[in-house]
Design a protein around this motif. Structure first.
Motif, mmCIF file in Angstrom:
data_model
loop_
_atom_site.group_PDB
_atom_site.id
_atom_site.type_symbol
_atom_site.label_atom_id
_atom_site.label_comp_id
_atom_site.label_asym_id
_atom_site.label_seq_id
_atom_site.Cartn_x
_atom_site.Cartn_y
_atom_site.Cartn_z
ATOM 1 N N LEU A 119 -16.404 4.969 -0.109
ATOM 2 C CA LEU A 119 -15.563 3.902 0.435
ATOM 3 C C LEU A 119 -14.401 3.577 -0.500
ATOM 4 O O LEU A 119 -13.237 3.510 -0.083
ATOM 5 C CB LEU A 119 -16.418 2.647 0.676
ATOM 6 N N LEU A 120 -14.719 3.364 -1.779
ATOM 7 C CA LEU A 120 -13.702 2.894 -2.716
ATOM 8 C C LEU A 120 -12.884 4.017 -3.350
ATOM 9 O O LEU A 120 -11.774 3.771 -3.820
ATOM 10 C CB LEU A 120 -14.370 2.066 -3.825
ATOM 11 N N GLY A 121 -13.428 5.224 -3.375
ATOM 12 C CA GLY A 121 -12.730 6.320 -4.048
ATOM 13 C C GLY A 121 -11.326 6.550 -3.528
ATOM 14 O O GLY A 121 -10.359 6.635 -4.297
ATOM 15 N N THR A 122 -11.205 6.621 -2.202
ATOM 16 C CA THR A 122 -9.881 6.888 -1.623
ATOM 17 C C THR A 122 -8.959 5.683 -1.753
ATOM 18 O O THR A 122 -7.791 5.817 -2.089
ATOM 19 C CB THR A 122 -10.019 7.267 -0.136
ATOM 20 N N ILE A 123 -9.504 4.495 -1.490
ATOM 21 C CA ILE A 123 -8.660 3.292 -1.511
ATOM 22 C C ILE A 123 -8.190 2.962 -2.923
ATOM 23 O O ILE A 123 -7.036 2.577 -3.135
ATOM 24 C CB ILE A 123 -9.417 2.097 -0.896
ATOM 25 N N ALA A 124 -9.079 3.120 -3.910
ATOM 26 C CA ALA A 124 -8.749 2.714 -5.277
ATOM 27 C C ALA A 124 -7.711 3.611 -5.936
ATOM 28 O O ALA A 124 -6.893 3.141 -6.734
ATOM 29 C CB ALA A 124 -10.020 2.679 -6.129
ATOM 30 N N ARG A 261 -4.888 -4.692 3.439
ATOM 31 C CA ARG A 261 -4.582 -5.804 2.529
ATOM 32 C C ARG A 261 -4.106 -5.287 1.172
ATOM 33 O O ARG A 261 -3.161 -5.818 0.597
ATOM 34 C CB ARG A 261 -5.829 -6.675 2.359
ATOM 35 N N PHE A 262 -4.759 -4.249 0.669
ATOM 36 C CA PHE A 262 -4.376 -3.667 -0.622
ATOM 37 C C PHE A 262 -2.958 -3.095 -0.548
ATOM 38 O O PHE A 262 -2.154 -3.241 -1.476
ATOM 39 C CB PHE A 262 -5.383 -2.588 -1.011
ATOM 40 N N TYR A 263 -2.644 -2.450 0.581
ATOM 41 C CA TYR A 263 -1.293 -1.898 0.773
ATOM 42 C C TYR A 263 -0.250 -3.010 0.739
ATOM 43 O O TYR A 263 0.803 -2.879 0.103
ATOM 44 C CB TYR A 263 -1.226 -1.144 2.099
ATOM 45 N N LYS A 264 -0.527 -4.132 1.404
ATOM 46 C CA LYS A 264 0.425 -5.248 1.434
ATOM 47 C C LYS A 264 0.620 -5.851 0.047
ATOM 48 O O LYS A 264 1.735 -6.239 -0.325
ATOM 49 C CB LYS A 264 -0.053 -6.315 2.415
ATOM 50 N N VAL A 265 -0.470 -5.912 -0.737
ATOM 51 C CA VAL A 265 -0.358 -6.433 -2.101
ATOM 52 C C VAL A 265 0.514 -5.519 -2.950
ATOM 53 O O VAL A 265 1.406 -5.972 -3.677
ATOM 54 C CB VAL A 265 -1.758 -6.578 -2.738
#
Length: 462
Positions: A119-124, A261-265
């Motif tokens: 889950l977090l590997g790609t997003i992080a 949300r991460f993209y917007k930040v």
């Protein structure tokens, strides 16, 4: 010509066109199986390239060559066969889950916890890189997961099929289809040969949600730990199944909103800069000119999206072959390739395919009756049970099934996938080069982070 008209035409001609595709795939699959695997020593580790990777590459080269082009209809038939080949691959892997169930139960908490890595590997890591490369809103669709089939529905429902986010999904899907199995083979082979991770942790990391990538990754781990083959295959298959089943719910409720949300930040600064530029232009009296430029840009984007949708429809027009035809072709291809892998033909291999065919047919029938549960879930569950210590005939069935080398099935599947990929090349060109580094980072991060978490989790619960 509309997609529905094209589909109907191909369905009618499907049986006639299947033979040349089957013959071509048979020649390539048997040839690469005879070539065998190649081991490349890089000093810091060794990379093992398996016949299935050669099959994918050779199939792709045949698909895209210009001397004697492989027609679009033939490529679509190859793609249709891949969909059924996945069921046979899962059926074979299910017989590795059953004998490994005691180990899987023991590793249960670790197996679930390592899914956080996927889950977090790609997003992080992949998402920040995509933002850095200024991929725009396509970043969200490309990096909220490794984007197999369910991701299309998630993003289409939330953002629409004409959105940049949807194009990001397609970008990662095409990347994974073209390069995923090859890259994860090289990556896993290198990491496994470092000998610093538990083979079961590596197997958990291999379950990224893609059958072909999981099979390729598992093969590399087995090459480094041949004594743990059964446990590795079982663990990887269960991890992949969990990723696939939970992926829809995790994607809808956690991964996609988190990525958005991460993209917007991360793009807040870019947004402020764009707003400042707009304000400066307005202050300079250029509002009208900027408005015209915006309209022209939107019209150009709309036209580009229209052409893009046409290319997508043309390249992905579905075709359906009769199930008996698909299974017959895949059985012949599989028995031939498995015989080469076993260095000789035997009736045990034929019997092994008979058991797998029966399992697939029963699972498809159950899926049609229930409608809410996919055939892959039934294949995995039933196969795992009848090969488990709790089923009276498990030992006899497993002995027969083991005569069929699971890598030989992966070789057939990836050879057909390679033959189907020529139609997807225009899509990859349209998306651009940026998806390549983003895709490489996404696959690497998902595998490594999941493996590291699994390693620590296994230490806690062992």
């Amino acid at each position: 010509m509309s997609t529905s008209t094209t589909t109907a035409r191909i369905d009618k001609a499907g049986a006639r066109l299947t033979l040349p595709v089957a013959a071509l795939a048979f020649v390539i699959a048997v040839a690469v199986q005879l070539i065998g695997q190649a081991k490349i020593d890089l000093g810091i580790g060794a990379i093992v390239i398996f016949p299935m990777v050669w099959g994918l590459i050779l199939g792709l080269l045949v698909s895209i060559q210009k001397f004697k082009p492989l027609g679009l209809d033939l490529q679509r038939i190859a793609a249709a066969l891949v969909g059924v080949a996945v069921l046979l691959l899962v059926a074979r892997l299910a017989f590795n889950i059953g004998p490994s169930l005691p180990s899987l139960i023991k590793a249960g908490p670790a197996l679930l916890l390592q899914e956080v890595g996927h889950l977090l590997g790609t997003i992080a890591l992949a998402l920040p890189l995509a933002v850095l490369l200024r991929m725009g809103k396509a970043t969200v669709g490309a990096t909220f997961s490794l984007d197999r089939e369910p991701s299309f529905a998630m993003v289409s429902e939330k953002y629409g099929p004409d959105s940049d986010q949807y194009r990001g999904v397609l970008a990662m899907y095409v990347f994974g289809t073209l390069f995923g199995a090859v890259f994860i083979t090289l990556l896993t082979s290198l990491v496994a040969n470092w000998k610093i991770f538990d083979p079961l942790a590596l197997a958990m990391g291999a379950g990224v949600g893609s059958g072909s990538m999981m099979a390729a990754s598992s093969a590399s781990i087995i090459a480094a730990y041949p004594g743990d083959q059964e446990a590795i295959l079982g663990m990887a298959a269960v991890s992949n199944l969990i990723t696939t089943i939970l992926g829809v719910y995790v994607g809808i409720y956690i991964a996609l909103p988190l990525a958005d949300r991460f993209y917007k930040v991360l793009t807040r600064k870019q947004t402020r800069e764009a707003a400042a530029v707009a304000a400066g232009a307005a202050a300079a009296g250029a509002t009208a000119e900027r408005g015209r430029a915006d309209i022209e840009r939107e019209e150009a984007q709309a036209e580009e999206n229209r052409r893009f949708r046409e290319r997508v429809a043309e390249s992905s027009a579905a075709i359906k072959l009769p199930l008996w035809l698909s299974l017959s072709v895949l059985t012949v291809l599989g028995i031939g390739t498995a015989s080469v892998a076993a260095k000789g033909f035997s009736l045990t291999i034929v019997a092994g395919y008979g058991i797998m065919l029966a399992l697939v047919l029963v699972s498809i029938a159950l899926a049609k009756v229930t409608r809410k549960i996919s055939a892959i879930v039934y294949v995995t569950t039933i196969g795992a049970y009848i090969s488990s210590p709790w089923f009276f005939g498990a030992e006899a069935l497993t002995t027969v099934i083991k005569s069929v080398d699971f890598l030989s099935i992966a070789t057939v599947m990836l050879t057909l996938a390679g033959l189907s990929l020529g139609k997807d090349i225009p899509l990859l060109k349209n998306i651009g080069w940026k998806i390549i580094p983003v895709g490489l980072v996404a696959v690497t991060a998902s595998f490594l982070l999941s493996t590291v978490i699994a390693e620590f989790a296994l230490g806690l619960w062992h």
